[in-house]
Design a protein around this motif. Structure first.
Motif, PDB file in Angstrom:
ATOM      1  N   ASP A 147       0.828  -1.208   0.000  1.00 43.90           N
ATOM      2  CA  ASP A 147       0.000   0.000   0.000  1.00 43.90           C
ATOM      3  C   ASP A 147       0.862   1.258   0.000  1.00 43.90           C
ATOM      4  O   ASP A 147       0.572   2.226  -0.710  1.00 43.90           O
ATOM      5  CB  ASP A 147      -0.928   0.008   1.219  1.00 43.90           C
ATOM      6  CG  ASP A 147      -2.123  -0.914   1.052  1.00 43.90           C
ATOM      7  OD1 ASP A 147      -2.441  -1.266  -0.101  1.00 43.90           O
ATOM      8  OD2 ASP A 147      -2.744  -1.280   2.067  1.00 43.90           O
ATOM      9  N   GLY A 189       0.434  -2.840  -7.364  1.00 40.96           N
ATOM     10  CA  GLY A 189      -1.021  -2.947  -7.300  1.00 40.96           C
ATOM     11  C   GLY A 189      -1.498  -4.381  -7.372  1.00 40.96           C
ATOM     12  O   GLY A 189      -2.395  -4.791  -6.625  1.00 40.96           O
ATOM     13  N   ASP A 205      -0.733  -6.412  -4.232  1.00 36.50           N
ATOM     14  CA  ASP A 205      -1.804  -6.196  -3.250  1.00 36.50           C
ATOM     15  C   ASP A 205      -2.855  -7.303  -3.319  1.00 36.50           C
ATOM     16  O   ASP A 205      -3.257  -7.870  -2.294  1.00 36.50           O
ATOM     17  CB  ASP A 205      -2.491  -4.853  -3.533  1.00 36.50           C
ATOM     18  CG  ASP A 205      -2.386  -3.894  -2.356  1.00 36.50           C
ATOM     19  OD1 ASP A 205      -2.016  -4.341  -1.267  1.00 36.50           O
ATOM     20  OD2 ASP A 205      -2.685  -2.703  -2.532  1.00 36.50           O
ATOM     21  N   SER A 206      -3.314  -7.607  -4.539  1.00 36.06           N
ATOM     22  CA  SER A 206      -4.384  -8.591  -4.696  1.00 36.06           C
ATOM     23  C   SER A 206      -3.909  -9.992  -4.322  1.00 36.06           C
ATOM     24  O   SER A 206      -4.659 -10.773  -3.734  1.00 36.06           O
ATOM     25  CB  SER A 206      -4.924  -8.566  -6.133  1.00 36.06           C
ATOM     26  OG  SER A 206      -3.930  -8.897  -7.068  1.00 36.06           O
ATOM     27  N   VAL A 224     -11.543  -4.677   3.347  1.00 38.26           N
ATOM     28  CA  VAL A 224     -10.454  -4.266   2.461  1.00 38.26           C
ATOM     29  C   VAL A 224     -10.625  -4.875   1.072  1.00 38.26           C
ATOM     30  O   VAL A 224     -10.423  -4.206   0.051  1.00 38.26           O
ATOM     31  CB  VAL A 224      -9.091  -4.678   3.065  1.00 38.26           C
ATOM     32  CG1 VAL A 224      -7.955  -4.425   2.080  1.00 38.26           C
ATOM     33  CG2 VAL A 224      -8.839  -3.917   4.368  1.00 38.26           C
ATOM     34  N   TYR A 229     -11.081  -2.709  -2.367  1.00 38.34           N
ATOM     35  CA  TYR A 229     -10.029  -2.808  -3.381  1.00 38.34           C
ATOM     36  C   TYR A 229     -10.580  -3.316  -4.707  1.00 38.34           C
ATOM     37  O   TYR A 229     -10.437  -2.668  -5.751  1.00 38.34           O
ATOM     38  CB  TYR A 229      -8.912  -3.729  -2.891  1.00 38.34           C
ATOM     39  CG  TYR A 229      -7.809  -3.925  -3.907  1.00 38.34           C
ATOM     40  CD1 TYR A 229      -6.819  -2.976  -4.082  1.00 38.34           C
ATOM     41  CD2 TYR A 229      -7.767  -5.071  -4.706  1.00 38.34           C
ATOM     42  CE1 TYR A 229      -5.809  -3.156  -5.024  1.00 38.34           C
ATOM     43  CE2 TYR A 229      -6.768  -5.253  -5.650  1.00 38.34           C
ATOM     44  CZ  TYR A 229      -5.797  -4.291  -5.798  1.00 38.34           C
ATOM     45  OH  TYR A 229      -4.811  -4.468  -6.740  1.00 38.34           O
ATOM     46  N   ILE A 284     -11.253  -1.559  -8.579  1.00 42.38           N
ATOM     47  CA  ILE A 284     -10.612  -2.203  -9.732  1.00 42.38           C
ATOM     48  C   ILE A 284     -11.658  -2.631 -10.757  1.00 42.38           C
ATOM     49  O   ILE A 284     -11.496  -2.415 -11.964  1.00 42.38           O
ATOM     50  CB  ILE A 284      -9.798  -3.431  -9.278  1.00 42.38           C
ATOM     51  CG1 ILE A 284      -8.578  -2.988  -8.465  1.00 42.38           C
ATOM     52  CG2 ILE A 284      -9.371  -4.278 -10.469  1.00 42.38           C
ATOM     53  CD1 ILE A 284      -7.459  -2.391  -9.260  1.00 42.38           C
ATOM     54  N   TYR A 323      -8.900   3.303  -5.258  1.00 44.05           N
ATOM     55  CA  TYR A 323      -7.942   2.223  -4.987  1.00 44.05           C
ATOM     56  C   TYR A 323      -6.487   2.678  -5.007  1.00 44.05           C
ATOM     57  O   TYR A 323      -5.609   1.944  -4.543  1.00 44.05           O
ATOM     58  CB  TYR A 323      -8.162   1.029  -5.927  1.00 44.05           C
ATOM     59  CG  TYR A 323      -7.800   1.229  -7.385  1.00 44.05           C
ATOM     60  CD1 TYR A 323      -6.489   1.093  -7.813  1.00 44.05           C
ATOM     61  CD2 TYR A 323      -8.772   1.509  -8.339  1.00 44.05           C
ATOM     62  CE1 TYR A 323      -6.158   1.262  -9.151  1.00 44.05           C
ATOM     63  CE2 TYR A 323      -8.460   1.671  -9.674  1.00 44.05           C
ATOM     64  CZ  TYR A 323      -7.147   1.546 -10.070  1.00 44.05           C
ATOM     65  OH  TYR A 323      -6.823   1.713 -11.402  1.00 44.05           O
ATOM     66  N   THR A 324      -6.208   3.886  -5.508  1.00 46.35           N
ATOM     67  CA  THR A 324      -4.824   4.377  -5.488  1.00 46.35           C
ATOM     68  C   THR A 324      -4.529   5.258  -4.281  1.00 46.35           C
ATOM     69  O   THR A 324      -3.376   5.319  -3.833  1.00 46.35           O
ATOM     70  CB  THR A 324      -4.491   5.171  -6.766  1.00 46.35           C
ATOM     71  OG1 THR A 324      -5.407   6.276  -6.880  1.00 46.35           O
ATOM     72  CG2 THR A 324      -4.581   4.302  -8.002  1.00 46.35           C
ATOM     73  N   ASN A 331      -7.870   3.597  -0.492  1.00 48.39           N
ATOM     74  CA  ASN A 331      -7.623   2.271   0.094  1.00 48.39           C
ATOM     75  C   ASN A 331      -6.313   2.192   0.868  1.00 48.39           C
ATOM     76  O   ASN A 331      -6.294   1.711   2.008  1.00 48.39           O
ATOM     77  CB  ASN A 331      -7.655   1.190  -0.991  1.00 48.39           C
ATOM     78  CG  ASN A 331      -9.060   0.891  -1.470  1.00 48.39           C
ATOM     79  OD1 ASN A 331      -9.999   1.601  -1.115  1.00 48.39           O
ATOM     80  ND2 ASN A 331      -9.215  -0.135  -2.276  1.00 48.39           N
ATOM     81  N   PRO A 332      -5.171   2.631   0.280  1.00 47.04           N
ATOM     82  CA  PRO A 332      -3.923   2.571   1.057  1.00 47.04           C
ATOM     83  C   PRO A 332      -3.966   3.398   2.331  1.00 47.04           C
ATOM     84  O   PRO A 332      -3.251   3.098   3.285  1.00 47.04           O
ATOM     85  CB  PRO A 332      -2.881   3.137   0.072  1.00 47.04           C
ATOM     86  CG  PRO A 332      -3.446   2.881  -1.276  1.00 47.04           C
ATOM     87  CD  PRO A 332      -4.932   3.068  -1.107  1.00 47.04           C
ATOM     88  N   ASN A 336      -6.721   1.290   4.920  1.00 41.73           N
ATOM     89  CA  ASN A 336      -6.418  -0.101   5.288  1.00 41.73           C
ATOM     90  C   ASN A 336      -5.782  -0.235   6.666  1.00 41.73           C
ATOM     91  O   ASN A 336      -6.206  -1.078   7.474  1.00 41.73           O
ATOM     92  CB  ASN A 336      -5.543  -0.764   4.232  1.00 41.73           C
ATOM     93  CG  ASN A 336      -6.308  -1.110   2.965  1.00 41.73           C
ATOM     94  OD1 ASN A 336      -7.525  -0.962   2.916  1.00 41.73           O
ATOM     95  ND2 ASN A 336      -5.612  -1.569   1.944  1.00 41.73           N
TER      96      ASN A 336
END
Length: 311
Positions: free
Chosen positions: A71, A109, A112-113, A248, A252, A256, A279-280, A283-284, A287
């Protein structure tokens, strides 16, 4: 393909968030505050976990530390450029800077997933296979999972960065996004994008949907296992251990999906911009707070650190 004169561009223009300079100047302090919160929150998570032996040896927190690193890296690859452009009349990014930003954003990115998928698998083993948890989620297995998360996504990002470096551009166009994302950059190219489109429709879909499918399968088993528990208190406790992670994941993959899994349309470019911001940037930032505010062990570790250094 359009028959236009191609040239070796030195920079790209970025559309940004608004056509009104006054509006963008108002966004600067908001985004700066969000970025500072992102740094503070994720660095705190990393330091807490690596300063507490119990947390570091627990698979869930080991994965969480890597999620915090991802993140932090993801936001840092995008937000500083956004802040610079918000205060600038000329919203540009160099050609090589654009490729570098694209590489890092795709790499981290997607990591992350995969890390989120690893955390879902950890919850699956803990709830559905509790007697075998210690043997399955051992230190070696956890290291293998995070190594695979970073390695696979680096390879994936390298493929796209190489393909994009072969793309030709006409006069420097305006990228319809606030950072160098794959689809927006392709939108201003003059090359035949057949190969990239083919890779996106095959390898790309697997790369993005793969971790999401693993998460869905893990939580399907978790849900059915929890529903078999006779005690209502035990059910609530089991669900609470998954609550933060589910929040989360929804945030996320929601952002996306809105950007990447819908028909292309010029009518939704502006919506894409704000969905990408979720999400850029958002989210970071949130979280770390989701995991700390909903997690008693993290709050206890934070209190121990505060007590150790300030008393």
């Amino acid at each position: 393909m359009d028959h236009k004169n191609t040239t070796q561009v030195s920079e790209f223009f970025l559309r940004g968030f608004s056509s009104e300079p006054e509006d963008e100047k108002l966004l600067f302090p908001i985004f700066l505050f969000m970025y500072l919160l992102t740094i503070v929150g994720n660095v705190t998570i990393i330091l807490l976990i690596y300063s507490d032996r119990h947390l570091l040896q627990t698979p869930m927190y080991f994965f969480l530390s890597h999620l915090a690193v991802a993140d932090l890296g993801f936001a840092s690859s995008i937000v500083p450029q956004v802040l610079q452009n918000l205060l600038s009349q000329k919203k540009t990014i160099s050609y090589h800077g654009c490729l570098a930003q694209m590489f890092v954003a795709i790499f981290i990115g997607n990591a992350d997933s995969y890390i989120l998928a690893s955390m879902a698998y950890d919850r699956f083993v803990a709830i559905c296979r509790p007697l075998y948890y210690a043997s399955i989620m051992n230190r070696k297995r956890c290291l293998q999972m995070v190594t695979a998360s970073w390695t696979i996504t680096m390879f994936h990002s390298s493929i796209y960065t190489f393909l994009m470096s072969r793309v030709e551009f006409c006069d420097p166009g305006e990228i319809p996004q606030f950072f160098c994302d794959l689809y927006p950059v392709l939108a201003v190219s003059c090359s035949d994008s057949y190969i990239i489109d083919l890779v996106l429709m095959t390898e790309g879909v697997v790369e993005i949907l793969g971790p999401f499918v693993l998460i869905i399968i893990s939580y399907a088993f978790i849900f059915f296992t929890i529903m078999k528990i006779p005690s209502a208190v035990a059910k609530r406790k089991a669900f609470s251990t998954c609550g933060s992670h589910i929040c989360v994941v929804v945030m996320y993959f929601g952002g996306i999906s809105f950007v990447y899994f819908k028909p292309n349309s010029n009518l939704v470019v502006r919506q894409d911009t704000w969905a990408a911001m979720m999400y850029t940037m958002v989210n970071p930032m949130v979280n770390p707070f989701i995991y700390t505010l909903r997690n008693n062990e993290m709050k206890a570790a934070l209190k121990r650190v505060i007590k150790k250094h300030f008393h």
